[in-house]
Design a protein around this motif. Structure first.
Motif, PDB file in Angstrom:
ATOM      1  N   ASP A  40      12.274   1.025 -14.725  1.00 60.15           N
ATOM      2  CA  ASP A  40      11.694   0.503 -13.481  1.00 60.15           C
ATOM      3  C   ASP A  40      12.325  -0.854 -13.188  1.00 60.15           C
ATOM      4  O   ASP A  40      12.454  -1.695 -14.084  1.00 60.15           O
ATOM      5  N   ALA A  41      12.671  -1.080 -11.916  1.00 59.34           N
ATOM      6  CA  ALA A  41      13.268  -2.366 -11.533  1.00 59.34           C
ATOM      7  C   ALA A  41      12.241  -3.490 -11.533  1.00 59.34           C
ATOM      8  O   ALA A  41      12.618  -4.664 -11.596  1.00 59.34           O
ATOM      9  N   ASP A  42      10.975  -3.131 -11.475  1.00 60.45           N
ATOM     10  CA  ASP A  42       9.923  -4.139 -11.366  1.00 60.45           C
ATOM     11  C   ASP A  42       9.467  -4.573 -12.759  1.00 60.45           C
ATOM     12  O   ASP A  42       8.678  -3.892 -13.426  1.00 60.45           O
TER      13      ASP A  42
ATOM     14  N   ALA B 161       0.358   4.972  -7.694  1.00 67.62           N
ATOM     15  CA  ALA B 161       0.580   4.266  -8.948  1.00 67.62           C
ATOM     16  C   ALA B 161       0.716   2.779  -8.740  1.00 67.62           C
ATOM     17  O   ALA B 161       0.357   2.002  -9.613  1.00 67.62           O
ATOM     18  N   THR B 162       1.220   2.385  -7.603  1.00 71.33           N
ATOM     19  CA  THR B 162       1.455   0.967  -7.396  1.00 71.33           C
ATOM     20  C   THR B 162       0.202   0.211  -7.024  1.00 71.33           C
ATOM     21  O   THR B 162       0.182  -1.005  -7.105  1.00 71.33           O
ATOM     22  N   ILE B 163      -0.825   0.899  -6.586  1.00 70.17           N
ATOM     23  CA  ILE B 163      -1.792   0.124  -5.827  1.00 70.17           C
ATOM     24  C   ILE B 163      -3.060  -0.286  -6.536  1.00 70.17           C
ATOM     25  O   ILE B 163      -3.704  -1.215  -6.089  1.00 70.17           O
TER      26      ILE B 163
ATOM     27  N   LEU C 139      13.997  10.950 -19.173  1.00 70.82           N
ATOM     28  CA  LEU C 139      14.040   9.652 -18.492  1.00 70.82           C
ATOM     29  C   LEU C 139      13.148   9.740 -17.270  1.00 70.82           C
ATOM     30  O   LEU C 139      13.360  10.581 -16.383  1.00 70.82           O
ATOM     31  N   TYR C 140      12.125   8.882 -17.217  1.00 67.72           N
ATOM     32  CA  TYR C 140      11.277   8.754 -16.038  1.00 67.72           C
ATOM     33  C   TYR C 140      11.872   7.607 -15.219  1.00 67.72           C
ATOM     34  O   TYR C 140      11.804   6.441 -15.618  1.00 67.72           O
ATOM     35  N   ALA C 141      12.483   7.933 -14.087  1.00 66.28           N
ATOM     36  CA  ALA C 141      13.302   6.951 -13.362  1.00 66.28           C
ATOM     37  C   ALA C 141      12.560   6.371 -12.170  1.00 66.28           C
ATOM     38  O   ALA C 141      11.993   7.102 -11.366  1.00 66.28           O
ATOM     39  N   GLY C 142      12.575   5.038 -12.045  1.00 68.62           N
ATOM     40  CA  GLY C 142      11.961   4.400 -10.890  1.00 68.62           C
ATOM     41  C   GLY C 142      10.456   4.423 -10.959  1.00 68.62           C
ATOM     42  O   GLY C 142       9.782   4.889 -10.038  1.00 68.62           O
ATOM     43  N   GLY C 143       9.909   3.904 -12.019  1.00 69.60           N
ATOM     44  CA  GLY C 143       8.457   3.847 -12.161  1.00 69.60           C
ATOM     45  C   GLY C 143       8.103   3.549 -13.602  1.00 69.60           C
ATOM     46  O   GLY C 143       8.912   3.769 -14.517  1.00 69.60           O
TER      47      GLY C 143
ATOM     48  N   THR D 228       0.860  -1.171   0.000  1.00 67.52           N
ATOM     49  CA  THR D 228       0.000   0.000   0.000  1.00 67.52           C
ATOM     50  C   THR D 228       0.899   1.224   0.000  1.00 67.52           C
ATOM     51  O   THR D 228       1.351   1.641   1.024  1.00 67.52           O
ATOM     52  N   ARG D 229       1.154   1.738  -1.107  1.00 70.89           N
ATOM     53  CA  ARG D 229       2.104   2.826  -1.153  1.00 70.89           C
ATOM     54  C   ARG D 229       1.699   3.807  -2.216  1.00 70.89           C
ATOM     55  O   ARG D 229       0.490   4.017  -2.384  1.00 70.89           O
ATOM     56  N   LEU D 230       2.636   4.426  -2.858  1.00 67.07           N
ATOM     57  CA  LEU D 230       2.283   5.486  -3.780  1.00 67.07           C
ATOM     58  C   LEU D 230       1.221   4.990  -4.750  1.00 67.07           C
ATOM     59  O   LEU D 230       1.210   3.858  -5.164  1.00 67.07           O
TER      60      LEU D 230
ATOM     61  N   LEU E  30       0.005   6.181 -15.808  1.00 68.06           N
ATOM     62  CA  LEU E  30      -0.466   7.486 -15.344  1.00 68.06           C
ATOM     63  C   LEU E  30       0.607   8.550 -15.554  1.00 68.06           C
ATOM     64  O   LEU E  30       0.352   9.627 -16.083  1.00 68.06           O
ATOM     65  N   TRP E  31       1.806   8.252 -15.125  1.00 62.47           N
ATOM     66  CA  TRP E  31       2.899   9.218 -15.272  1.00 62.47           C
ATOM     67  C   TRP E  31       3.482   9.192 -16.679  1.00 62.47           C
ATOM     68  O   TRP E  31       3.807  10.235 -17.236  1.00 62.47           O
ATOM     69  N   VAL E  32       3.616   8.016 -17.225  1.00 64.12           N
ATOM     70  CA  VAL E  32       4.242   7.891 -18.550  1.00 64.12           C
ATOM     71  C   VAL E  32       3.419   8.639 -19.602  1.00 64.12           C
ATOM     72  O   VAL E  32       3.948   9.386 -20.430  1.00 64.12           O
TER      73      VAL E  32
HETATM   74  C1  LIG Z   1       6.282   4.024  -5.223  1.00 64.16           C
HETATM   75  S1  LIG Z   1       6.675   3.377  -6.744  1.00 64.16           S
HETATM   76  C2  LIG Z   1       6.708   4.800  -7.786  1.00 64.16           C
HETATM   77  C3  LIG Z   1       5.588   4.778  -8.680  1.00 64.16           C
HETATM   78  C4  LIG Z   1       5.771   5.669  -9.860  1.00 64.16           C
HETATM   79  N1  LIG Z   1       5.156   6.933  -9.677  1.00 64.16           N
HETATM   80  C5  LIG Z   1       5.322   4.968 -11.112  1.00 64.16           C
HETATM   81  O1  LIG Z   1       5.064   5.635 -12.074  1.00 64.16           O
HETATM   82  O2  LIG Z   1       5.279   3.767 -11.154  1.00 64.16           O
HETATM   83  C6  LIG Z   1       8.412   3.116  -6.652  1.00 64.16           C
HETATM   84  C7  LIG Z   1       8.951   2.506  -7.898  1.00 64.16           C
HETATM   85  O3  LIG Z   1      10.365   2.537  -7.807  1.00 64.16           O
HETATM   86  C8  LIG Z   1      10.849   1.363  -8.396  1.00 64.16           C
HETATM   87  N2  LIG Z   1      12.216   1.139  -7.914  1.00 64.16           N
HETATM   88  C9  LIG Z   1      12.620   0.953  -6.633  1.00 64.16           C
HETATM   89  N3  LIG Z   1      13.959   0.791  -6.593  1.00 64.16           N
HETATM   90  C10 LIG Z   1      14.395   0.873  -7.877  1.00 64.16           C
HETATM   91  C11 LIG Z   1      15.679   0.774  -8.490  1.00 64.16           C
HETATM   92  N4  LIG Z   1      16.778   0.555  -7.769  1.00 64.16           N
HETATM   93  N5  LIG Z   1      15.754   0.921  -9.833  1.00 64.16           N
HETATM   94  C12 LIG Z   1      14.655   1.132 -10.580  1.00 64.16           C
HETATM   95  N6  LIG Z   1      13.410   1.238 -10.049  1.00 64.16           N
HETATM   96  C13 LIG Z   1      13.285   1.101  -8.714  1.00 64.16           C
HETATM   97  C14 LIG Z   1       9.862   0.289  -7.974  1.00 64.16           C
HETATM   98  O4  LIG Z   1       9.921  -0.837  -8.822  1.00 64.16           O
HETATM   99  C15 LIG Z   1       8.542   1.052  -8.106  1.00 64.16           C
HETATM  100  O5  LIG Z   1       8.015   0.918  -9.394  1.00 64.16           O
END
Ligand SMILES: C[S@@+](CC[C@H](N)C(=O)[O-])C[C@H]1O[C@@H](n2cnc3c(N)ncnc32)[C@H](O)[C@@H]1O
Length: 293
Positions: free
Chosen positions: A96-98, A22-24, A69-73, A18-20, A77-79
């Protein structure tokens, strides 16, 4: 500019995520499943998600024609919001790491309104798979509080992201801060404590604005920042309370699991009383040294 919350299916998220926003909430398959919201509520909920994302993206100012570059996501919605602001003369790359989230977004790209071409990349912000100076702007929303700093530091992540920005380009990050009490702060803390106990991940978590500002000042020039008030998302409490509770907590000693469940139950009661109150956010922006002003 038309914006929709593009992924329409409701599926409960993993219970500990349960977090930001976008994730939920949204997955990809096309029909609502176990949706705790009425259609009207869902529309209001999605409108608020879009408005929350718009507030962040509007803060970037004019980004038309930029390589971003949209980093970490990878949330659409954001893209999508970024692509619409960048327009056809620039591009958007999401890192995104996921991998599952990246794939979920990929499956929905065809339905989105994307004037700027979008590239989705599964990878690590500590080692962004791009050449030096590949981008005019790096932006992140909600990344930093989820960084695992058990083996590397947040500064290393920011330095790595700055290295793929051209000299004179910008790095801008937005994240929650703990200046206003909020139920979500406790929820994020529960997630972080669980990650540490179960897998040894040490998430930075949510702290004071000064911490994240100092981080940027150590890496970038001309840093400025602003704190924004908490953004209310209608019906988020219903969505959160509909999340299934964990059947088990693998890897946790029984007494730790019990303590964690007690805290989670207290959080649910709090959400029932006051709603899923949300944290304030801080936006921090700086310039990568070396370019012409
Ligand atoms: C709270 S979510 C942010 C959601 C974001 N607003 C979106 O558009 O998805 C945090 C995101 O950071 C990513 N993340 C965390 N650590 C990371 C890393 N080391 N490299 C790339 N992405 C990472 C997670 O996979 C997750 O998608």
């Amino acid at each position: 500019m038309d914006r929709v919350a593009p992924e329409r299916t409701f599926t409960s998220p993993p219970w500990y995520l349960t977090r930001l926003l976008a994730t939920i909430t949204f997955m990809t398959e096309g029909l609502y499943r176990q949706d705790p919201l009425t259609p009207e509520e869902r529309e209001e909920f999605e409108d608020d998600l879009v408005s929350f994302s718009d507030r962040g993206l509007d803060g970037l100012g004019d980004v038309s024609g930029l390589e971003v570059l949209y980093a970490g996501g990878s949330s659409l919605l954001w893209v999508e919001g970024l692509s619409q602001r960048v327009g056809e003369h620039g591009s958007v790359t999401a890192l995104d790491a996921d991998e599952e989230r990246v794939e979920a977004t990929r499956e929905n790209l065809a339905d989105a309104d994307l004037p700027a071409p979008v590239r989705l990349v599964a990878g690590d912000v500590f080692r962004p798979p791009f050449g030096p100076g590949s981008f005019d702007l790096v932006y992140s929303a909600g990344l930093f509080h989820e960084l695992d700093v058990s083996e590397r530091t947040a500064e290393e992540a920011l330095l790595a992201l700055a290295s793929v920005v051209r000299p004179g380009g910008r790095v801008a990050t937005e994240d929650f801060v703990d200046t206003v009490p909020a139920a979500q702060l406790e929820d994020e803390k529960l997630d972080a404590d669980l990650a540490l106990a179960s897998s040894g991940e040490s998430l930075i978590g949510i702290g004071a604005p000064g911490r994240i500002v100092a981080l940027h000042e150590g890496v970038l020039s001309d840093v400025w920042w602003r704190v924004s008030r908490p953004f209310r998302i209608r019906h988020l409490d219903k969505v959160v309370l509909a999340e299934p509770e964990p059947a088990d907590l693998p890897g946790l000693p029984p007494e730790v699991a019990q303590g964690w469940r007690r805290r989670r139950e207290a959080l649910r009661e709090r959400v029932g009383r006051e709603g899923y109150t949300r944290p304030a956010t801080v936006y921090v922006e700086g310039t990568v040294a070396g370019g012409r002003r």
